[in-house]
Each structure stands twice: as structure tokens, then as C-alpha cells.
Motif scaffolding. Structure first.
Motif, PDB file in Angstrom:
ATOM      1  N   VAL A  69      60.795  38.230  34.038  1.00 38.47           N
ATOM      2  CA  VAL A  69      60.169  37.049  35.239  1.00 38.47           C
ATOM      3  C   VAL A  69      60.711  37.611  36.266  1.00 38.47           C
ATOM      4  O   VAL A  69      61.853  37.262  36.361  1.00 38.47           O
ATOM      5  N   ALA A  70      60.142  38.596  37.296  1.00 37.87           N
ATOM      6  CA  ALA A  70      61.484  38.842  37.730  1.00 37.87           C
ATOM      7  C   ALA A  70      60.729  39.200  39.576  1.00 37.87           C
ATOM      8  O   ALA A  70      61.377  39.098  40.391  1.00 37.87           O
ATOM      9  N   SER A  71      59.590  38.264  39.502  1.00 40.23           N
ATOM     10  CA  SER A  71      59.215  38.266  41.461  1.00 40.23           C
ATOM     11  C   SER A  71      57.817  37.113  40.935  1.00 40.23           C
ATOM     12  O   SER A  71      56.939  36.865  39.563  1.00 40.23           O
ATOM     13  N   GLU A  72      56.953  36.394  42.048  1.00 40.16           N
ATOM     14  CA  GLU A  72      56.078  35.668  41.868  1.00 40.16           C
ATOM     15  C   GLU A  72      55.157  35.977  40.937  1.00 40.16           C
ATOM     16  O   GLU A  72      53.924  35.644  40.540  1.00 40.16           O
ATOM     17  N   LEU A  73      55.326  37.656  42.115  1.00 45.98           N
ATOM     18  CA  LEU A  73      53.887  38.595  40.834  1.00 45.98           C
ATOM     19  C   LEU A  73      53.929  38.374  39.808  1.00 45.98           C
ATOM     20  O   LEU A  73      52.723  37.973  38.807  1.00 45.98           O
ATOM     21  N   ASP A  74      54.323  38.393  38.904  1.00 41.25           N
ATOM     22  CA  ASP A  74      55.152  38.246  37.665  1.00 41.25           C
ATOM     23  C   ASP A  74      55.318  37.139  37.253  1.00 41.25           C
ATOM     24  O   ASP A  74      54.509  36.754  35.951  1.00 41.25           O
TER      25      ASP A  74
ATOM     26  N   PRO B 281      43.760  42.330  33.985  1.00 44.52           N
ATOM     27  CA  PRO B 281      43.663  43.967  34.249  1.00 44.52           C
ATOM     28  C   PRO B 281      43.680  43.656  35.938  1.00 44.52           C
ATOM     29  O   PRO B 281      44.228  44.511  36.862  1.00 44.52           O
ATOM     30  N   GLU B 282      43.214  42.641  36.667  1.00 44.95           N
ATOM     31  CA  GLU B 282      43.820  42.536  38.443  1.00 44.95           C
ATOM     32  C   GLU B 282      45.078  42.205  38.458  1.00 44.95           C
ATOM     33  O   GLU B 282      45.674  43.076  39.227  1.00 44.95           O
ATOM     34  N   HIS B 283      46.447  41.506  37.006  1.00 42.54           N
ATOM     35  CA  HIS B 283      47.267  41.642  37.660  1.00 42.54           C
ATOM     36  C   HIS B 283      47.886  43.697  36.755  1.00 42.54           C
ATOM     37  O   HIS B 283      49.060  43.569  37.348  1.00 42.54           O
ATOM     38  N   ILE B 284      47.602  44.146  35.518  1.00 39.99           N
ATOM     39  CA  ILE B 284      48.043  45.510  35.548  1.00 39.99           C
ATOM     40  C   ILE B 284      48.111  46.298  37.216  1.00 39.99           C
ATOM     41  O   ILE B 284      49.233  46.420  37.107  1.00 39.99           O
ATOM     42  N   VAL B 285      46.551  46.428  37.613  1.00 39.41           N
ATOM     43  CA  VAL B 285      46.780  46.654  38.408  1.00 39.41           C
ATOM     44  C   VAL B 285      47.837  46.681  39.757  1.00 39.41           C
ATOM     45  O   VAL B 285      48.403  47.698  40.125  1.00 39.41           O
ATOM     46  N   ALA B 286      47.905  45.307  39.648  1.00 42.53           N
ATOM     47  CA  ALA B 286      49.191  44.998  41.056  1.00 42.53           C
ATOM     48  C   ALA B 286      50.374  45.160  40.998  1.00 42.53           C
ATOM     49  O   ALA B 286      51.020  45.599  41.146  1.00 42.53           O
ATOM     50  N   LYS B 287      51.074  45.129  39.378  1.00 40.78           N
ATOM     51  CA  LYS B 287      51.932  45.605  39.202  1.00 40.78           C
ATOM     52  C   LYS B 287      51.947  46.769  39.142  1.00 40.78           C
ATOM     53  O   LYS B 287      53.242  47.448  40.021  1.00 40.78           O
ATOM     54  N   ALA B 288      51.005  47.783  38.799  1.00 38.95           N
ATOM     55  CA  ALA B 288      51.825  49.316  38.515  1.00 38.95           C
ATOM     56  C   ALA B 288      51.657  49.333  40.278  1.00 38.95           C
ATOM     57  O   ALA B 288      52.367  50.868  40.410  1.00 38.95           O
ATOM     58  N   LEU B 289      50.823  48.637  40.570  1.00 35.44           N
ATOM     59  CA  LEU B 289      51.263  49.680  42.511  1.00 35.44           C
ATOM     60  C   LEU B 289      52.618  48.752  43.187  1.00 35.44           C
ATOM     61  O   LEU B 289      53.131  49.730  43.691  1.00 35.44           O
ATOM     62  N   THR B 290      52.728  47.634  42.938  1.00 36.59           N
ATOM     63  CA  THR B 290      53.892  47.315  42.910  1.00 36.59           C
ATOM     64  C   THR B 290      55.366  48.901  42.003  1.00 36.59           C
ATOM     65  O   THR B 290      56.346  48.706  43.041  1.00 36.59           O
TER      66      THR B 290
ATOM     67  N   LEU C 212      36.877  43.628  41.452  1.00 38.13           N
ATOM     68  CA  LEU C 212      36.916  43.892  43.076  1.00 38.13           C
ATOM     69  C   LEU C 212      37.311  42.449  43.316  1.00 38.13           C
ATOM     70  O   LEU C 212      38.108  42.936  44.311  1.00 38.13           O
ATOM     71  N   ASP C 213      36.554  41.590  43.711  1.00 36.17           N
ATOM     72  CA  ASP C 213      37.339  40.882  44.032  1.00 36.17           C
ATOM     73  C   ASP C 213      38.295  39.746  43.385  1.00 36.17           C
ATOM     74  O   ASP C 213      38.713  39.526  44.749  1.00 36.17           O
ATOM     75  N   LYS C 214      38.730  39.667  42.027  1.00 36.78           N
ATOM     76  CA  LYS C 214      40.161  39.231  42.150  1.00 36.78           C
ATOM     77  C   LYS C 214      40.949  40.443  43.089  1.00 36.78           C
ATOM     78  O   LYS C 214      42.197  39.065  42.938  1.00 36.78           O
ATOM     79  N   LEU C 215      40.667  41.563  42.397  1.00 37.36           N
ATOM     80  CA  LEU C 215      41.969  42.026  42.805  1.00 37.36           C
ATOM     81  C   LEU C 215      42.471  41.889  44.089  1.00 37.36           C
ATOM     82  O   LEU C 215      43.562  41.799  44.180  1.00 37.36           O
ATOM     83  N   LYS C 216      41.166  41.650  44.989  1.00 39.46           N
ATOM     84  CA  LYS C 216      41.445  41.538  46.148  1.00 39.46           C
ATOM     85  C   LYS C 216      42.404  40.712  46.468  1.00 39.46           C
ATOM     86  O   LYS C 216      42.855  40.507  47.757  1.00 39.46           O
ATOM     87  N   ALA C 217      41.911  39.812  45.962  1.00 39.79           N
ATOM     88  CA  ALA C 217      42.583  38.588  46.107  1.00 39.79           C
ATOM     89  C   ALA C 217      44.083  38.590  46.033  1.00 39.79           C
ATOM     90  O   ALA C 217      44.470  37.874  46.545  1.00 39.79           O
ATOM     91  N   LEU C 218      43.985  38.995  44.997  1.00 39.04           N
ATOM     92  CA  LEU C 218      45.610  39.402  44.662  1.00 39.04           C
ATOM     93  C   LEU C 218      46.135  39.807  44.955  1.00 39.04           C
ATOM     94  O   LEU C 218      47.318  39.216  45.462  1.00 39.04           O
ATOM     95  N   LEU C 219      45.790  40.756  45.669  1.00 40.18           N
ATOM     96  CA  LEU C 219      46.626  41.822  46.373  1.00 40.18           C
ATOM     97  C   LEU C 219      46.927  41.065  48.121  1.00 40.18           C
ATOM     98  O   LEU C 219      48.272  40.690  48.299  1.00 40.18           O
ATOM     99  N   GLN C 220      45.827  39.985  48.182  1.00 37.60           N
ATOM    100  CA  GLN C 220      46.217  39.745  49.529  1.00 37.60           C
ATOM    101  C   GLN C 220      47.220  38.384  49.580  1.00 37.60           C
ATOM    102  O   GLN C 220      47.968  37.836  50.248  1.00 37.60           O
ATOM    103  N   ARG C 221      47.097  37.616  48.150  1.00 35.29           N
ATOM    104  CA  ARG C 221      47.711  36.439  47.953  1.00 35.29           C
ATOM    105  C   ARG C 221      49.308  37.319  47.821  1.00 35.29           C
ATOM    106  O   ARG C 221      50.348  36.366  48.061  1.00 35.29           O
ATOM    107  N   PHE C 222      49.694  38.451  47.272  1.00 33.05           N
ATOM    108  CA  PHE C 222      50.630  39.201  47.360  1.00 33.05           C
ATOM    109  C   PHE C 222      51.348  39.787  48.182  1.00 33.05           C
ATOM    110  O   PHE C 222      51.952  41.006  48.167  1.00 33.05           O
TER     111      PHE C 222
ATOM    112  N   TRP D 145      47.758  48.943  48.633  1.00 33.73           N
ATOM    113  CA  TRP D 145      47.164  49.674  48.112  1.00 33.73           C
ATOM    114  C   TRP D 145      45.916  50.723  49.431  1.00 33.73           C
ATOM    115  O   TRP D 145      45.412  51.808  48.711  1.00 33.73           O
ATOM    116  N   SER D 146      46.278  50.181  50.254  1.00 32.72           N
ATOM    117  CA  SER D 146      45.776  51.187  51.193  1.00 32.72           C
ATOM    118  C   SER D 146      46.522  52.643  51.205  1.00 32.72           C
ATOM    119  O   SER D 146      45.774  53.451  50.949  1.00 32.72           O
TER     120      SER D 146
END
Lengths: 61, 183
Positions: B91-96, B121-130, B151-161, B167-168
Motif C-alpha cells: 500500500v503506497a497511498s490513501e487510495l490504496d 470496480p470503482e477502485h480499479i478505475v481510480a487506480k488506473a486513473l492515477t 458512476l455515483d460511487k466512482l464520483k464519490a471516490l474521485l472527489q474523496r481523493f 478524470w476530466s
């Protein structure tokens, strides 16, 4: 000048999408087997590429 | 690959790893169609791993346990377990950390059935983004195209981190319509 008519490929794309969805619905056990096969195939291609790279280049006559 | 995943589960049973989650392409496999990958990424907690002052984390407990089980062959990305190279990623970040905490347990059919933890899936996408390599962006597109991410969960996750601007940028670069844009 007459306009060229190209074939409509939408049915091909639709079938491709359906195939993708069908594969996504496979069980995890089945997917793992597919991954093993994909990798084995990729390894064969890699070996062929390595052999080609290490083979002496053909001389022109 | 099943054998490799079984071995990872055994590592946890032996206490060599604590929290873990399969990440990357193999985790995506649960949600998407099979895609070619070179290795298996395993996110692992660092609570029991030795950490040097420099921040370097030693994977010694994992390596020792694997050696006891007969797996000593190293390859460019990690350790070979069965036919597959496995990369253990501390683990190397708060997202991890959140990814590990929110990982889900899945059951792999077969005899006997096998339970493994994979990233959501939301974490896979967020990690892929980073990470942001071309293949990571393709993976995000696949999740969106297959509607395999909430998408709701993904948005919340992206905002949280604080990943909304990444994403944009991803949407702009990939040409994907931004599902979160306010029009």
C-alpha cells in the motif's frame, strides 16, 4: 461523379459488442482458463519474435 | 492462474500477508471480458512489513514464505508462482489503503471453490486513473463502455481523493463524454 457506397458495418459492431458482453458474463473460473490460453498464445508469439530477432539477417543476392 | 491465486490465499492463511486484494487486469477480469496480461498484481497491507527509514518496504515475510513453499524464481516484475509472475505491491497511498479496506471477496467456481479478494470496480478505475499509462486508460474506457462501474460511487471516490481534474483530463484525452460534467 457518382458517390461511392460503402457497406454498413453496424451489424458487425453489434455482434462484436454482444460477444464482449457474453465473455464478460462468463464465470470467473472460465475466465481464468481463457487468460491462461491467451498468455500461452502470446508467449508463442514472443518466442517467434525472439527467434526472428536473433536469427542472422538475410543477405541480398 | 487458479493455482497462483490459491497460493496467494495460502500466503494469507500462513500469515505472510495480512490484508490483500488482487488488482489490475486480473481484478478487472471479474467485471469485464478476459484481456491479455503479463502478470498478477496483488496489493498488500504494510502493517506487518518492515519499513526502512527511506520509506522502502521490505517484502521479506512474503518472499520467505514463498521460498518455504518452493517458489524462488524471480522475474522482471516479481516472483513466479506457478506459470504467472506475481507482483506484490505494498500500500503506497490513501487510495490504496481505501481500496484494500473496500475490496470485495469473490468466489471462483471449480472444485474446490476458491475465495479471493479483488478491488472494487470503482477502485480499479481510480487506480488506473492515477497510474495513467495508455493501457490503464483503455481499461477505464472498458469499464465505462461495459457499464461495469457504479458512476455515483466512482464520483464519490474521485472527489474523496481529489481526482476530479485527472478524470476530466482523461475524458478530454480519450474523447469519452464526461458522465460527471454539469451541462
Amino acid at each position: 461523379m457518382t458517390a461511392k457506397h460503402y457497406p454498413d458495418l453496424s451489424d458487425i459492431f453489434a455482434r462484436r459488442d454482444a460477444g464482449r458482453k457474453q465473455r464478460a458474463r462468463m464465470s470467473m473460473g472460465e475466465k481464468l482458463k481463457v487468460m491462461d490460453k491467451l498468455r500461452a498464445t502470446a508467449d508463442e508469439f514472443k518466442e517467434m519474435r525472439e527467434r526472428r530477432k536473433s536469427a542472422p539477417s538475410r543477405q541480398k543476392d | 492462474m487458479r493455482y497462483t491465486l490459491e497460493t496467494i490465499v495460502k500466503l494469507r492463511e500462513r500469515g505472510a500477508i495480512q490484508d490483500y486484494a488482487i488488482a489490475g487486469a486480473v481484478a478487472s477480469l471479474y467485471y469485464l471480458e478476459p484481456m491479455l496480461t503479463e502478470d498478477i498484481d496483488v496489493l498488500v497491507s504494510i502493517t506487518h512489513l518492515e519499513q526502512r527509514g527511506s520509506g522502502l518496504v521490505l517484502l521479506t515475510p512474503i518472499e520467505n514464505a514463498l521460498a518455504e513453499m518452493g517458489f524462488t524464481e524471480r522475474c522482471d516484475v516479481g516472483i513466479r508462482i506457478g506459470d504467472w509472475p506475481v507482483q506484490f505491491l505494498p500500500v503506497a497511498s490513501e487510495l490504496d489503503e481505501a481500496g484494500l479496506a473496500e475490496a470485495i471477496e469473490i468466489e471462483i467456481d471449480g472444485s474446490p471453490s476458491l475465495k479471493v479478494r479483488v478491488l472494487s470496480p470503482e477502485h480499479i478505475v481510480a487506480k488506473a486513473l492515477t497510474v495513467g499509462r495508455a493501457k490503464d486508460l483503455v481499461r477505464i474506457q472498458a469499464f465505462l463502455a461495459e457499464k461495469a462501474v457504479n458512476l455515483d460511487k466512482l464520483k464519490a471516490l474521485l472527489q474523496r481523493f481529489n481526482l476530479m481534474s485527472d478524470w476530466s483530463s482523461f475524458c478530454f484525452k480519450s474523447g469519452c463524454p464526461n458522465p460527471f460534467s454539469v451541462t
